[in-house]
Design an enzyme around this catalytic site. Structure first.
Site, PDB file in Angstrom:
ATOM      1  N   ASP A  73      39.748  38.983  34.308  1.00 53.98           N
ATOM      2  CA  ASP A  73      39.323  39.716  33.094  1.00 53.98           C
ATOM      3  C   ASP A  73      38.803  38.793  31.991  1.00 53.98           C
ATOM      4  OD1 ASP A  73      39.991  42.109  34.304  1.00 53.98           O
ATOM      5  OD2 ASP A  73      42.059  42.038  33.566  1.00 53.98           O
ATOM      6  N   ARG A  74      38.293  37.663  32.383  1.00 49.60           N
ATOM      7  CA  ARG A  74      37.713  36.705  31.419  1.00 49.60           C
ATOM      8  C   ARG A  74      38.760  36.143  30.444  1.00 49.60           C
ATOM      9  NH1 ARG A  74      34.315  37.013  35.041  1.00 49.60           N
ATOM     10  NH2 ARG A  74      32.126  37.542  34.695  1.00 49.60           N
ATOM     11  N   LEU A  75      40.054  36.260  30.812  1.00 49.90           N
ATOM     12  CA  LEU A  75      41.105  35.668  29.959  1.00 49.90           C
ATOM     13  C   LEU A  75      41.421  34.274  30.507  1.00 49.90           C
ATOM     14  CD1 LEU A  75      43.332  38.797  29.259  1.00 49.90           C
ATOM     15  CD2 LEU A  75      41.593  37.733  27.821  1.00 49.90           C
ATOM     16  N   LYS A 100      31.324  37.856  38.679  1.00 50.17           N
ATOM     17  CA  LYS A 100      32.355  37.320  39.576  1.00 50.17           C
ATOM     18  C   LYS A 100      33.667  37.286  38.814  1.00 50.17           C
ATOM     19  CE  LYS A 100      33.466  32.897  41.808  1.00 50.17           C
ATOM     20  NZ  LYS A 100      34.535  33.474  42.602  1.00 50.17           N
TER      21      LYS A 100
END
Ligand SMILES: Cc1cc2nc3c(=O)[nH]c(=O)nc-3n(C[C@H](O)[C@H](O)[C@H](O)COP(=O)(O)O)c2cc1C
Length: 215
Positions: A192-194, A8
């Protein structure tokens, strides 16, 4: 199921240390109000939190409990003092709490020290619960082996008869814990998992240091 394909993206807008109150309990209250206002329905309990406890031997346990109060002193929940968690807290009062509000893409982590609340506090909360829950607290030797469900229900029926028309007394082994926090982490999922992660650490009485961590 192939868990690796479960993915997700968190497309929420971010935040920085400047967007959060200097006092983390105030910041918690803001996030909790949003979690409650935007809760997806009655089935979701925004005040459910994972409580982790451990023994000096190294055993670690997590389970959900319900947050029943927050103030400048910390976070309150109620349980059986002789349960597994109660025994672990008696042996090591360092605990961790975690909330997950998936519809906001947010996680909130708290570390601190747990201590029993006053008998008066436990009394007040106990008697605010529905009568069935009060009997339930008295019936259950929480976390201890039980021969059968029938035994539990039979004991419940006996107590219902015994206390019919009377106030149910607070059991000696039941009441509140206050978690006095010394570390908070506010986590906001981003693309983007940042992700954004802001940590508060205790810097003395009523003083907190805020830093951003790498996701
Ligand atoms: C959403 C949710 C909320 C819960 N709230 C509580 C609670 O406030 N107090 C409690 O004693 N157990 C609560 N439980 C049950 C605990 O997760 C746990 O099963 C029980 O306290 C025994 O844990 P222990 O053996 O580690 O002490 C809750 C469970 C769920 C799923």
């Amino acid at each position: 199921m192939d868990f690796k394909t479960l993915r997700k993206e968190y497309e929420t807008s971010g935040f920085g240390p400047e967007d959060l109150a200097d006092n983390p309990i105030t910041a918690f209250e803001h996030w909790f109000a949003e979690a409650t206002d935007q809760s997806p329905g009655d089935w979701f309990e925004p005040n459910a939190m994972a409580l982790s406890t451990s023994l000096p031997s190294g055993r670690v346990s997590s389970r959900w409990v319900l947050l029943k109060g927050v103030d400048a002193d910390g976070f309150r929940f109620y349980t059986n003092f002789e349960s597994d968690k109660g025994q672990q807290i008696a042996a090591n009062s360092n605990v961790a709490l975690a909330f997950h509000w998936p519809y906001l893409g947010r996680q909130l982590r708290i570390e601190g020290n747990a201590q029993k609340t006053s008998r008066a506090d436990s009394e007040a909360y106990f008697h605010s619960r529905p009568r069935g829950s009060q009997i339930g607290a008295m019936v259950s030797r929480q976390s201890h082996p039980l021969q059968s469900r029938g035994q539990l229900e039979q004991y419940r029926d006996q107590l219902e008869q015994k206390f019919e028309g009377q106030t149910i007394p607070l059991p000696e082994n039941w009441g509140g814990y206050l978690v006095k926090p010394n570390r908070f982490e506010f986590w906001q999922g981003r693309l983007d998992r940042l992700h954004d992660r802001i940590v508060y650490t205790s810097a003395g009485p009523q003083r907190w240091k805020k830093v951003r961590l790498s996701p």
